[in-house]
Motif scaffolding. Structure first.
Motif, PDB file in Angstrom:
ATOM      1  N   HIS A   1      -5.099 -11.119 -13.092  1.00  0.00           N
ATOM      2  CA  HIS A   1      -6.148 -10.345 -12.431  1.00  0.00           C
ATOM      3  C   HIS A   1      -5.619  -9.582 -11.217  1.00  0.00           C
ATOM      4  O   HIS A   1      -6.399  -9.065 -10.429  1.00  0.00           O
ATOM      5  CB  HIS A   1      -7.309 -11.255 -12.037  1.00  0.00           C
ATOM      6  N   TRP A   2      -4.311  -9.522 -11.064  1.00  0.00           N
ATOM      7  CA  TRP A   2      -3.720  -8.755  -9.969  1.00  0.00           C
ATOM      8  C   TRP A   2      -3.591  -7.289 -10.387  1.00  0.00           C
ATOM      9  O   TRP A   2      -3.342  -6.990 -11.567  1.00  0.00           O
ATOM     10  CB  TRP A   2      -2.339  -9.289  -9.625  1.00  0.00           C
ATOM     11  N   PRO A   3      -3.715  -6.358  -9.449  1.00  0.00           N
ATOM     12  CA  PRO A   3      -3.421  -4.957  -9.779  1.00  0.00           C
ATOM     13  C   PRO A   3      -1.982  -4.831 -10.264  1.00  0.00           C
ATOM     14  O   PRO A   3      -1.100  -5.574  -9.796  1.00  0.00           O
ATOM     15  CB  PRO A   3      -3.620  -4.231  -8.440  1.00  0.00           C
TER      16      PRO A   3
ATOM     17  N   PHE B   1       2.944  -7.512  -6.631  1.00  0.00           N
ATOM     18  CA  PHE B   1       3.702  -8.712  -6.954  1.00  0.00           C
ATOM     19  C   PHE B   1       3.860  -9.549  -5.693  1.00  0.00           C
ATOM     20  O   PHE B   1       3.816  -9.021  -4.583  1.00  0.00           O
ATOM     21  CB  PHE B   1       5.095  -8.354  -7.493  1.00  0.00           C
ATOM     22  N   PRO B   2       4.056 -10.851  -5.839  1.00  0.00           N
ATOM     23  CA  PRO B   2       4.372 -11.665  -4.665  1.00  0.00           C
ATOM     24  C   PRO B   2       5.681 -11.194  -4.034  1.00  0.00           C
ATOM     25  O   PRO B   2       6.538 -10.600  -4.704  1.00  0.00           O
ATOM     26  CB  PRO B   2       4.519 -13.082  -5.234  1.00  0.00           C
ATOM     27  N   ASP B   3       5.846 -11.480  -2.758  1.00  0.00           N
ATOM     28  CA  ASP B   3       7.108 -11.169  -2.086  1.00  0.00           C
ATOM     29  C   ASP B   3       8.228 -11.950  -2.766  1.00  0.00           C
ATOM     30  O   ASP B   3       8.093 -13.151  -3.016  1.00  0.00           O
ATOM     31  CB  ASP B   3       7.010 -11.560  -0.614  1.00  0.00           C
TER      32      ASP B   3
ATOM     33  N   ASP C   1      13.865 -23.649  -8.165  1.00  0.00           N
ATOM     34  CA  ASP C   1      14.058 -24.325  -9.441  1.00  0.00           C
ATOM     35  C   ASP C   1      12.797 -24.154 -10.297  1.00  0.00           C
ATOM     36  O   ASP C   1      11.750 -24.704  -9.936  1.00  0.00           O
ATOM     37  CB  ASP C   1      14.362 -25.811  -9.220  1.00  0.00           C
ATOM     38  N   PRO C   2      12.865 -23.366 -11.396  1.00  0.00           N
ATOM     39  CA  PRO C   2      14.039 -22.623 -11.839  1.00  0.00           C
ATOM     40  C   PRO C   2      14.349 -21.453 -10.899  1.00  0.00           C
ATOM     41  O   PRO C   2      13.413 -20.842 -10.357  1.00  0.00           O
ATOM     42  CB  PRO C   2      13.647 -22.141 -13.235  1.00  0.00           C
ATOM     43  N   PRO C   3      15.627 -21.162 -10.724  1.00  0.00           N
ATOM     44  CA  PRO C   3      16.037 -20.200  -9.692  1.00  0.00           C
ATOM     45  C   PRO C   3      15.471 -18.803  -9.919  1.00  0.00           C
ATOM     46  O   PRO C   3      15.713 -18.191 -10.953  1.00  0.00           O
ATOM     47  CB  PRO C   3      17.564 -20.196  -9.804  1.00  0.00           C
ATOM     48  N   GLY C   4      14.679 -18.342  -8.961  1.00  0.00           N
ATOM     49  CA  GLY C   4      14.185 -16.972  -8.997  1.00  0.00           C
ATOM     50  C   GLY C   4      12.854 -16.755  -9.672  1.00  0.00           C
ATOM     51  O   GLY C   4      12.336 -15.632  -9.674  1.00  0.00           O
ATOM     52  N   LEU C   5      12.251 -17.791 -10.242  1.00  0.00           N
ATOM     53  CA  LEU C   5      10.953 -17.610 -10.896  1.00  0.00           C
ATOM     54  C   LEU C   5       9.893 -17.300  -9.847  1.00  0.00           C
ATOM     55  O   LEU C   5       9.708 -18.068  -8.899  1.00  0.00           O
ATOM     56  CB  LEU C   5      10.580 -18.852 -11.697  1.00  0.00           C
ATOM     57  N   LEU C   6       9.193 -16.181 -10.027  1.00  0.00           N
ATOM     58  CA  LEU C   6       8.287 -15.679  -8.993  1.00  0.00           C
ATOM     59  C   LEU C   6       6.815 -15.745  -9.397  1.00  0.00           C
ATOM     60  O   LEU C   6       5.946 -16.018  -8.567  1.00  0.00           O
ATOM     61  CB  LEU C   6       8.654 -14.230  -8.670  1.00  0.00           C
ATOM     62  N   ALA C   7       6.505 -15.480 -10.666  1.00  0.00           N
ATOM     63  CA  ALA C   7       5.107 -15.397 -11.096  1.00  0.00           C
ATOM     64  C   ALA C   7       5.071 -15.431 -12.617  1.00  0.00           C
ATOM     65  O   ALA C   7       6.106 -15.369 -13.283  1.00  0.00           O
ATOM     66  CB  ALA C   7       4.457 -14.114 -10.577  1.00  0.00           C
ATOM     67  N   PHE C   8       3.860 -15.510 -13.157  1.00  0.00           N
ATOM     68  CA  PHE C   8       3.707 -15.449 -14.608  1.00  0.00           C
ATOM     69  C   PHE C   8       2.427 -14.713 -14.953  1.00  0.00           C
ATOM     70  O   PHE C   8       1.560 -14.483 -14.110  1.00  0.00           O
ATOM     71  CB  PHE C   8       3.736 -16.855 -15.227  1.00  0.00           C
ATOM     72  N   GLY C   9       2.313 -14.345 -16.241  1.00  0.00           N
ATOM     73  CA  GLY C   9       1.109 -13.652 -16.691  1.00  0.00           C
ATOM     74  C   GLY C   9       1.198 -12.148 -16.501  1.00  0.00           C
ATOM     75  O   GLY C   9       2.267 -11.564 -16.377  1.00  0.00           O
ATOM     76  N   GLY C  10       0.053 -11.514 -16.473  1.00  0.00           N
ATOM     77  CA  GLY C  10       0.004 -10.063 -16.402  1.00  0.00           C
ATOM     78  C   GLY C  10       0.304  -9.434 -17.755  1.00  0.00           C
ATOM     79  O   GLY C  10      -0.005  -9.996 -18.803  1.00  0.00           O
ATOM     80  N   ASP C  11       0.916  -8.272 -17.725  1.00  0.00           N
ATOM     81  CA  ASP C  11       1.222  -7.553 -18.957  1.00  0.00           C
ATOM     82  C   ASP C  11       2.510  -6.771 -18.781  1.00  0.00           C
ATOM     83  O   ASP C  11       3.140  -6.819 -17.726  1.00  0.00           O
ATOM     84  CB  ASP C  11       0.067  -6.620 -19.346  1.00  0.00           C
ATOM     85  N   LEU C  12       2.887  -6.048 -19.831  1.00  0.00           N
ATOM     86  CA  LEU C  12       4.091  -5.221 -19.799  1.00  0.00           C
ATOM     87  C   LEU C  12       3.722  -3.739 -19.824  1.00  0.00           C
ATOM     88  O   LEU C  12       4.411  -2.923 -20.423  1.00  0.00           O
ATOM     89  CB  LEU C  12       4.995  -5.561 -20.986  1.00  0.00           C
ATOM     90  N   SER C  13       2.643  -3.391 -19.156  1.00  0.00           N
ATOM     91  CA  SER C  13       2.242  -1.990 -19.081  1.00  0.00           C
ATOM     92  C   SER C  13       3.289  -1.198 -18.296  1.00  0.00           C
ATOM     93  O   SER C  13       4.016  -1.751 -17.456  1.00  0.00           O
ATOM     94  CB  SER C  13       0.885  -1.860 -18.388  1.00  0.00           C
TER      95      SER C  13
END
Length: 249
Positions: free
Chosen positions: A9-11, A15-17, A24-36
């Motif tokens: 539901h994010w624009p 993205f998060p900073d 751990d896991p190294p660098g994982l920031l977020a999930f979900g959204g789309d590949l628009s």
């Protein structure tokens, strides 16, 4: 417990900073959204990229350290690569067969049961390519693709997504050609994203994420005309071996 941000539901531009990415896991920031296209363009402009297996939710990453090539250092072939260039009879093109490069990159490698480059990913990046944001370098032996690389341009930063070889040295020739092209255009960094021994052996280095993001913020503001990619002249491997650093024609 650390809760990973869900982007459904994010624009698409948000993205998060990257500093909030997990260790751990190294660098994982977020999930979900789309590949628009809007979300992908925004991701790369903020130092974030998608990487996930088919059947998983979309996972977004910003590793620390970041793996990068400096195009100034990569633009000259070493002795073994120069010998290959002089004898192989190959030729190099740009944006001639983006879909073909992605399909070759998606083919499972030796010892690997599958690939992370799913049909969904191929369609998403093909759309970016059609909009002038994603590009490929192809290496040909006659009419057969023997190597290539593709990725996303964000201003004067290029993020390499994947490369392949069907014949020994094919990906190295593609990487050299891309580095020379980027250097000629004043693009100092080729983002390789996640470090591994193979990339480090090719000349990549690890850069602290905070330094990479600072450089990224400057480079994405330096806009380039996507038409420049279409104007690059094909060249033979022999010409690539003998060229000055400038590749654009």
């Amino acid at each position: 417990m650390i809760r990973l941000p869900l982007l459904d539901h994010w624009p698409p531009q948000r993205f998060p900073d990257p500093s909030q990415a997990l260790a751990d896991p190294p660098g994982l920031l977020a999930f979900g959204g789309d590949l628009s296209p809007e979300r992908l363009r925004a991701a790369y402009a903020q130092g974030v990229f998608p990487w996930f297996n088919e059947g998983e939710p979309i996972l977004w990453w910003s590793p620390d350290p970041r793996c990068v090539f400096r195009t100034e250092r990569l633009r000259q072939p070493n002795r073994s690569l120069r010998r290959l260039l002089l004898r192989c009879g190959w030729h190099v093109t740009v944006d001639r067969d983006f879909a073909g490069v992605m399909q070759c990159c998606a083919a499972p490698r030796n010892g690997q049961p599958g690939t992370w480059i799913s049909d969904e990913m191929i369609q998403a990046y093909a759309t970016l390519h059609a909009r002038g944001d994603a590009h490929s370098v192809e290496v040909w032996d006659g009419d057969r693709l023997v190597g290539g690389i593709y990725g996303v341009a964000s201003g004067r930063l290029f993020s390499g997504e994947s490369m392949f070889s069907r014949q020994s040295g094919g990906s190295k020739v593609a990487l050299l050609a891309l580095a020379r092209l980027l250097h000629a255009w004043g693009c100092p960094l080729l983002d390789a994203q996640v470090s591994n021994p193979h990339l480090l052996g090719l000349g990549a280095e690890e850069m602290p994420r905070v330094e990479f993001i600072a450089a990224l913020h400057q480079l994405v503001l330096q806009r380039m005309d996507p038409a420049a990619w279409r104007e690059v002249s094909p060249l033979t491997a022999t010409e690539l071996a003998r060229l000055s650093p400038a590749l654009a024609g």
